[in-house]
Design a protein around this motif. Structure first.
Motif, PDB file in Angstrom:
ATOM      1  N   ASP A 118       0.817  -1.214   0.000  1.00 23.24           N
ATOM      2  CA  ASP A 118       0.000   0.000   0.000  1.00 23.24           C
ATOM      3  C   ASP A 118       0.848   1.259   0.000  1.00 23.24           C
ATOM      4  OD1 ASP A 118      -2.366  -1.440   0.002  1.00 23.24           O
ATOM      5  OD2 ASP A 118      -2.460  -1.522   2.194  1.00 23.24           O
TER       6      ASP A 118
ATOM      7  N   GLY B  18       2.789 -17.696   0.223  1.00 16.76           N
ATOM      8  CA  GLY B  18       1.360 -17.437   0.089  1.00 16.76           C
ATOM      9  C   GLY B  18       0.746 -18.180  -1.067  1.00 16.76           C
TER      10      GLY B  18
ATOM     11  N   GLY C 105      -3.867 -15.433  -0.703  1.00 16.39           N
ATOM     12  CA  GLY C 105      -4.365 -14.119  -0.321  1.00 16.39           C
ATOM     13  C   GLY C 105      -4.206 -13.134  -1.459  1.00 16.39           C
TER      14      GLY C 105
ATOM     15  N   ARG D 155      -0.968  -8.726  -0.001  1.00 15.23           N
ATOM     16  CA  ARG D 155      -0.618  -7.599   0.874  1.00 15.23           C
ATOM     17  C   ARG D 155       0.119  -8.020   2.142  1.00 15.23           C
ATOM     18  NH1 ARG D 155      -5.162  -5.273  -1.618  1.00 15.23           N
ATOM     19  NH2 ARG D 155      -4.833  -3.068  -2.143  1.00 15.23           N
ATOM     20  N   ASP D 156       0.190  -9.318   2.404  1.00 12.18           N
ATOM     21  CA  ASP D 156       0.813  -9.786   3.643  1.00 12.18           C
ATOM     22  C   ASP D 156       1.984 -10.711   3.349  1.00 12.18           C
ATOM     23  OD1 ASP D 156      -1.082  -8.463   5.396  1.00 12.18           O
ATOM     24  OD2 ASP D 156      -2.539  -9.978   4.769  1.00 12.18           O
ATOM     25  N   SER D 157       2.848 -10.304   2.431  1.00 11.85           N
ATOM     26  CA  SER D 157       3.979 -11.146   2.063  1.00 11.85           C
ATOM     27  C   SER D 157       4.902 -11.373   3.247  1.00 11.85           C
ATOM     28  CB  SER D 157       4.772 -10.504   0.917  1.00 11.85           C
ATOM     29  OG  SER D 157       5.900 -11.289   0.602  1.00 11.85           O
ATOM     30  N   ARG D 158       5.333 -12.609   3.409  1.00 12.99           N
ATOM     31  CA  ARG D 158       6.285 -12.965   4.465  1.00 12.99           C
ATOM     32  C   ARG D 158       7.702 -13.059   3.920  1.00 12.99           C
ATOM     33  NH1 ARG D 158       3.603 -18.295   6.883  1.00 12.99           N
ATOM     34  NH2 ARG D 158       5.102 -17.990   8.585  1.00 12.99           N
TER      35      ARG D 158
ATOM     36  N   ARG E  65       9.542  -7.530   1.199  1.00 13.45           N
ATOM     37  CA  ARG E  65       9.259  -6.376   2.047  1.00 13.45           C
ATOM     38  C   ARG E  65       9.730  -5.107   1.353  1.00 13.45           C
ATOM     39  NH1 ARG E  65      14.023  -8.557   4.783  1.00 13.45           N
ATOM     40  NH2 ARG E  65      15.774  -7.045   4.557  1.00 13.45           N
TER      41      ARG E  65
END
Length: 341
Positions: A259, A308, A326, A329-332, A335
């Motif tokens: 975002d 993911g 997903g 938006r929540d990549s592990r 970054r």
């Protein structure tokens, strides 16, 4: 009567002042716009920068790494290559605007770019890993996607990992990308032979190979020198109705979205420590040394979870294997970090 006539107008004027003041302070369009749409990147010529990291350590060819995986292994990088496509800037209205890639850049073709963090020098030419040489690697390394975007107020970034089935060229024609004749690729980035995956008639989307200190102990007590992660589409069958001639049951492509991203100050980091956090790279009990996107390979589940991606179907007949878990938006594993960090 006279005192009442004097009192009522005064009261009305007081209420008008209160109501008018309330409207101007709480419902001002200019204030609401400034709160929800902060000034961002303006577009134009754009470079999206990437980096390969191990925690905070920059990683290049033969980098000495530590603390990798469940066994906290020491290792060196042997291969580090990733395809990305559909790179887009996200404007303040939440719309994804595709970056128009520079077609003169040798690392880019249509909507696809190849990131080669280690460079061709990492390839051991004396090593036979079962691939058929087609093209030599492109000279040097690449960690950028270069293009342009129309003027706008951009606040975010998205991209997909993988080689798409096809893309439109300037004439509006469909060009096969992932599945195309191995010896006549439409562009050199699709002809790097250790990213070809001929047993699946496609390409490896990610290839991150590590050489752990002490090697990889296998179930039969033999030892291999590399623990390899190769991501690509699997369960591929010939289908003349598809551009490129193949349909794959498990696409294994996924999206990453941020975002908040400013190309002038930010870059995207792929973290090796995070990617292999659930694996012991000094050991392997499967037929493949490491994970090669095989749905029956126990070593693949931890990596797919972190990317993911769904390794297997959620239930028999669901046909959702190889699909994202997903919206990215929540990549592990990926970054955003400041350039130079």
């Amino acid at each position: 009567m006279k005192p009442n006539w004097i009192f009522l107008p005064a009261l009305c004027l007081s209420l008008s002042a209160c109501l008018g003041g309330g409207v101007s302070s709480s419902d001002s369009p200019s204030q609401s716009q400034s709160e929800t749409s902060p000034a961002g990147y303006g577009g134009g010529a754009t470079t999206v920068r990437f980096a390969l990291k191990s925690g905070s350590q920059p990683v290049t060819c033969n980098s000495q790494l530590s603390g990798i995986g469940a066994g906290q292994a020491n290792a060196t990088l042997a291969e580090g290559m990733v395809y990305v496509h559909d790179v887009s800037l996200i404007n303040s209205r939440g719309q994804e605007v595709p970056l128009q890639l520079d077609q003169a850049n040798k690392w880019q073709f249509l909507n696809l770019a190849l990131l080669d963090f280690a460079g061709g020098s990492c390839k051991d030419k004396s090593r036979d890993d079962g691939d058929t040489p087609v093209f030599k690697p492109l000279s040097g390394s690449n960690s950028e996607v270069v293009g342009s975007a129309p003027a706008d107020n951009y606040t975010g970034l998205s991209f997909k990992v993988g080689v798409p089935v096809s893309a439109k060229n300037a004439k509006g024609e469909d060009v096969a990308l992932n599945h195309q004749p191995a010896h006549s690729p439409p562009h050199p980035i699709l002809g790097v032979y250790w990213l070809m995956w001929e047993w699946q008639s496609g390409h490896r989307f990610m290839r991150i190979d590590l050489a752990p200190a002490g090697g990889v102990k296998r179930a039969d007590n033999s030892t291999a020198d590399r623990w390899a992660f190769h991501l690509g589409s699997t369960d591929c069958q010939a289908d003349a109705a598809i551009v490129g001639g193949y349909r794959c049951g498990k696409p294994n492509r996924f999206k990453v979205s941020f975002d908040r991203f400013d190309p002038k100050t930010d870059r995207v980091a792929l973290d090796i420590q995070s990617l292999f956090a659930g694996n012991d790279i000094n050991r392997d009990v499967s037929a493949d040394v490491g994970c090669r996107s095989n749905a029956t390979d126990a070593e693949c589940q931890p990596i797919f979870d972190r990317l993911g991606l769904r390794l297997n179907e959620s239930s028999p007949g669901a046909n959702d294997g190889g699909q994202p878990l997903g919206d990215g938006r929540d990549s592990r594993v990926f970054r955003v970090e400041k350039i130079g960090s």
